[in-house]
Enzyme design. Structure first.
Site, PDB file in Angstrom:
ATOM      1  CE  LYS A  12      54.503  74.882  -6.559  1.00 42.90           C
ATOM      2  NZ  LYS A  12      55.091  73.535  -6.576  1.00 42.90           N
ATOM      3  CG  ASN A  13      51.836  71.707  -6.067  1.00 46.89           C
ATOM      4  OD1 ASN A  13      52.770  72.060  -6.783  1.00 46.89           O
ATOM      5  ND2 ASN A  13      51.924  71.622  -4.754  1.00 46.89           N
TER       6      ASN A  13
ATOM      7  CB  CYS B 101      64.190  68.415  -3.038  1.00 44.85           C
ATOM      8  SG  CYS B 101      62.681  68.229  -2.132  1.00 44.85           S
TER       9      CYS B 101
ATOM     10  NE  ARG C 213      59.057  66.005  -2.405  1.00 44.52           N
ATOM     11  CZ  ARG C 213      58.687  67.105  -3.066  1.00 44.52           C
ATOM     12  NH1 ARG C 213      59.509  68.105  -3.191  1.00 44.52           N
ATOM     13  NH2 ARG C 213      57.496  67.168  -3.617  1.00 44.52           N
TER      14      ARG C 213
ATOM     15  CG  ASP D 137      52.745  72.133   0.078  1.00 47.54           C
ATOM     16  OD1 ASP D 137      53.758  71.571   0.524  1.00 47.54           O
ATOM     17  OD2 ASP D 137      52.263  71.866  -1.040  1.00 47.54           O
TER      18      ASP D 137
ATOM     19  NE  ARG E  19      60.606  75.660  -7.399  1.00 47.88           N
ATOM     20  CZ  ARG E  19      60.551  74.586  -6.638  1.00 47.88           C
ATOM     21  NH1 ARG E  19      61.293  74.491  -5.574  1.00 47.88           N
ATOM     22  NH2 ARG E  19      59.754  73.580  -6.941  1.00 47.88           N
TER      23      ARG E  19
HETATM   24  C1  EPZ Z   1      53.147  67.032  -3.689  1.00 46.77           C
HETATM   25  O1  EPZ Z   1      54.448  66.472  -3.646  1.00 46.77           O
HETATM   26  C2  EPZ Z   1      53.345  68.515  -3.832  1.00 46.77           C
HETATM   27  N1  EPZ Z   1      54.071  68.794  -5.050  1.00 46.77           N
HETATM   28  C3  EPZ Z   1      54.083  69.070  -2.626  1.00 46.77           C
HETATM   29  O2  EPZ Z   1      54.173  70.470  -2.758  1.00 46.77           O
HETATM   30  C4  EPZ Z   1      53.303  68.724  -1.365  1.00 46.77           C
HETATM   31  O3  EPZ Z   1      54.049  69.145  -0.245  1.00 46.77           O
HETATM   32  C5  EPZ Z   1      53.076  67.221  -1.283  1.00 46.77           C
HETATM   33  O4  EPZ Z   1      52.413  66.753  -2.508  1.00 46.77           O
HETATM   34  C6  EPZ Z   1      52.203  66.811  -0.106  1.00 46.77           C
HETATM   35  O5  EPZ Z   1      50.980  67.466  -0.168  1.00 46.77           O
HETATM   36  C7  EPZ Z   1      53.449  68.805  -6.216  1.00 46.77           C
HETATM   37  O6  EPZ Z   1      52.261  68.549  -6.331  1.00 46.77           O
HETATM   38  C8  EPZ Z   1      54.260  69.190  -7.401  1.00 46.77           C
HETATM   39  P1  EPZ Z   1      53.791  62.987  -1.909  1.00 46.77           P
HETATM   40  P2  EPZ Z   1      54.631  64.901  -3.825  1.00 46.77           P
HETATM   41  O7  EPZ Z   1      54.103  61.988  -2.962  1.00 46.77           O
HETATM   42  O8  EPZ Z   1      53.617  64.406  -4.771  1.00 46.77           O
HETATM   43  C9  EPZ Z   1      56.607  59.870   0.457  1.00 46.77           C
HETATM   44  C10 EPZ Z   1      55.230  72.553  -2.829  1.00 46.77           C
HETATM   45  O9  EPZ Z   1      55.783  73.274  -1.962  1.00 46.77           O
HETATM   46  N2  EPZ Z   1      56.686  59.102  -0.794  1.00 46.77           N
HETATM   47  O10 EPZ Z   1      52.403  63.109  -1.427  1.00 46.77           O
HETATM   48  O11 EPZ Z   1      56.068  64.670  -4.121  1.00 46.77           O
HETATM   49  C11 EPZ Z   1      57.358  61.196   0.346  1.00 46.77           C
HETATM   50  O12 EPZ Z   1      58.746  61.053   0.523  1.00 46.77           O
HETATM   51  C12 EPZ Z   1      55.474  71.071  -2.867  1.00 46.77           C
HETATM   52  O13 EPZ Z   1      54.488  73.007  -3.707  1.00 46.77           O
HETATM   53  C13 EPZ Z   1      57.367  57.893  -0.829  1.00 46.77           C
HETATM   54  O14 EPZ Z   1      57.906  57.434   0.179  1.00 46.77           O
HETATM   55  O15 EPZ Z   1      54.314  64.424  -2.362  1.00 46.77           O
HETATM   56  C14 EPZ Z   1      56.686  62.055   1.380  1.00 46.77           C
HETATM   57  O16 EPZ Z   1      57.254  61.812   2.649  1.00 46.77           O
HETATM   58  C15 EPZ Z   1      56.521  70.614  -1.913  1.00 46.77           C
HETATM   59  N3  EPZ Z   1      57.432  57.210  -2.030  1.00 46.77           N
HETATM   60  C16 EPZ Z   1      55.235  61.541   1.372  1.00 46.77           C
HETATM   61  O17 EPZ Z   1      55.278  60.262   0.718  1.00 46.77           O
HETATM   62  C17 EPZ Z   1      56.845  57.666  -3.166  1.00 46.77           C
HETATM   63  O18 EPZ Z   1      56.946  57.005  -4.208  1.00 46.77           O
HETATM   64  C18 EPZ Z   1      54.259  62.447   0.607  1.00 46.77           C
HETATM   65  O19 EPZ Z   1      54.752  62.716  -0.685  1.00 46.77           O
HETATM   66  C19 EPZ Z   1      56.137  58.884  -3.121  1.00 46.77           C
HETATM   67  C20 EPZ Z   1      56.067  59.586  -1.916  1.00 46.77           C
END
Ligand code: EPZ
Length: 421
Positions: A22-23, A116, A121, A307, A399
């Site tokens: 998915k991701n 969310c 996030r 995840d 989803r």
């Molecule tokens: C991706 O989310 C995945 N989603 C998530 O999967 C997954 O849990 C996550 O990566 C971590 O592996 C998709 O790919 C669609 P991040 P993403 O940016 O990209 C902080 C699922 O269940 N952060 O790596 O949103 C953030 O708040 C989902 O399929 C900032 O502070 O994750 C988090 O604490 C849930 N500022 C951490 O970094 C930013 O601009 C990691 O987030 C971006 C992120």
């Protein structure tokens, strides 16, 4: 609203094909906006999130055709550079259309995705990177207004404060159409990133280093059409491996590989599972041995995926000792704990750490799915519990897990989807 009824206690057997990730699918789909040619994607799972992104792409004028697991996307003409709140709010990954539209059209207006259930996030890393590439960014009434400089975006050095998956992917895609070279330091290394880089390179991009902490992208003037197969879903893979761990049995997870799981494969070995790479897939088995409790910490890849944290907790619920599980990626990702406890698990939470005291057996109960991965932990627990479990709010599962109940039935599980009254 549908519910899932599961009667636990049966081992899982058979062969099962792991769907495309998915991701990864969501990101390579957004990459179609970078070219006026057709992008043909194979192994695209039929999931609610994928359908939701198609709604957004349609809003931008993208023509989509699905034939089985093949999705053909045609962004010949981008008809709108605005991604509205009503669509973006339903799925955070939608935000990643901003960069490609900005790079191709010179401007974009995309709704902020908002927080969310699992955490705030924010998208500050994404915006910081686009500013470094010369974009003018303004926030107005919940929207990001981005404008590229007259000559287009320019390459930049982007130092990510945290290896954010979304920010790394977003910058990588956008930088393909910038002038000059972009270097992403502290880049995320998840397999979905490598998959996206492969797709971008097939489209004529020049991306090097995906899968390492430093990614270099040399901008090109345009990208062309390509065909790309989406990598197998490592979260689905890990989830079914843990389900086998919880119930016992033996399953060949087709398209699976140990390396996709990162350290999770080694952790599951320690827990008493056997995970062996074979031609065509990953063979997972557990025969009669107790589940050995293991303490873990979630981390960016190759660490244990956040995840998979909830599913691992379900596995540990019947472990032979005490396991601590520390969540370091998201601030609110223990919503499954009270639900697992309803099934008889003994789990306490202190801040970002959960302590799981293994119990000899779980008992079926009525529980509620709270988010996508949390819901999968309830499925795993229910499969290994005595008696019947009813899981409500299963739309969360739809989803991100393709044909979940059908696939579990294929492995011998007693699971039925029932209409809520
Ligand atoms: C991706 O989310 C995945 N989603 C998530 O999967 C997954 O849990 C996550 O990566 C971590 O592996 C998709 O790919 C669609 P991040 P993403 O940016 O990209 C902080 C699922 O269940 N952060 O790596 O949103 C953030 O708040 C989902 O399929 C900032 O502070 O994750 C988090 O604490 C849930 N500022 C951490 O970094 C930013 O601009 C990691 O987030 C971006 C992120």
């Amino acid at each position: 609203m549908d519910k899932l009824a599961i009667i636990g206690g049966r081992p899982l057997y058979g062969d099962l094909r792991i769907s495309g990730a998915k991701n990864s699918a969501l990101k390579v789909m957004a990459a179609c906006l970078l070219t006026a040619d057709k992008l043909i994607l194979d192994e695209v799972p039929d999931l609610a999130d994928v359908r939701q992104l198609l709604v957004l792409l349609d809003n931008h004028g993208v023509k989509a055709e699905r034939d089985g697991q093949r999705l053909t996307l045609d962004a010949g003409h981008i008809s709108s550079t605005t991604a509205p709140y009503e669509i973006v709010r339903k799925m955070r990954a939608s935000f990643n259309v901003l960069g490609p539209i900005l790079a191709r059209e010179g401007h974009a207006k995309v709704s902020l995705p908002g927080g969310c259930a699992i955490g705030a996030r924010p998208v500050n890393f994404h915006l910081m990177a686009f500013e470094a590439m010369g974009a003018k960014i303004e926030l107005e009434e919940g929207y990001v207004l981005a404008e590229a400089p007259a000559g287009g975006l320019k390459g930049a050095v982007v130092d990510l404060p945290f290896p954010s998956v979304g920010a790394t992917e977003h910058v990588m895609m956008t930088a393909c159409l910038a002038n000059g070279t972009t270097i992403i330091n502290n880049a995320a290394r998840e397999p979905e990133l490598t998959d996206l880089a492969d797709c971008l390179n097939a489209m004529g991009g020049k991306v090097e280093g995906a899968g390492t902490s430093q990614i270099t992208i040399q901008g090109v003037s345009s990208l062309h059409g390509a065909q790309h197969e989406v990598v197998a879903d490592r979260i689905e893979l890990g989830s079914y491996a843990m389900a086998v761990g919880a119930t016992g049995g033996e399953v060949l997870l087709e398209r699976g590989r140990r390396d996709l799981l990162g350290v999770a494969a080694d952790i599951l070995d320690e827990c008493g599972l056997s995970l062996v790479d074979e031609e065509g897939g990953l063979r997972v088995s557990r025969w009669g041995t107790p589940t050995v409790s293991q303490s873990v910490v979630t981390e960016p890849y190759p660490g244990l995926a956040t995840d998979l944290q909830a599913q691992f907790m379900a596995l540990m619920s019947k472990g032979d000792g005490v396991a601590t599980i520390k969540e370091t990626v998201f601030e609110n990702r223990f919503m499954h704990v009270p639900e697992l406890c309803r099934l008889g698990a003994n789990i306490s939470v202190d801040g970002q750490t959960a302590t799981v005291k293994g119990v000899p057996s779980l008992k079926g109960a009525e529980v509620m799915a709270t988010d996508l991965r949390a819901s999968m932990s309830l499925i795993i627990a229910a499969l290994s519990a005595e008696g019947q479990t009813m899981i409500s709010r299963v739309y969360h599962l739809d989803r991100g897990f393709e044909r979940l109940d059908e696939k579990l039935r294929q492995m011998g599980a007693l699971i039925e989807r029932v209409k809520d009254d």
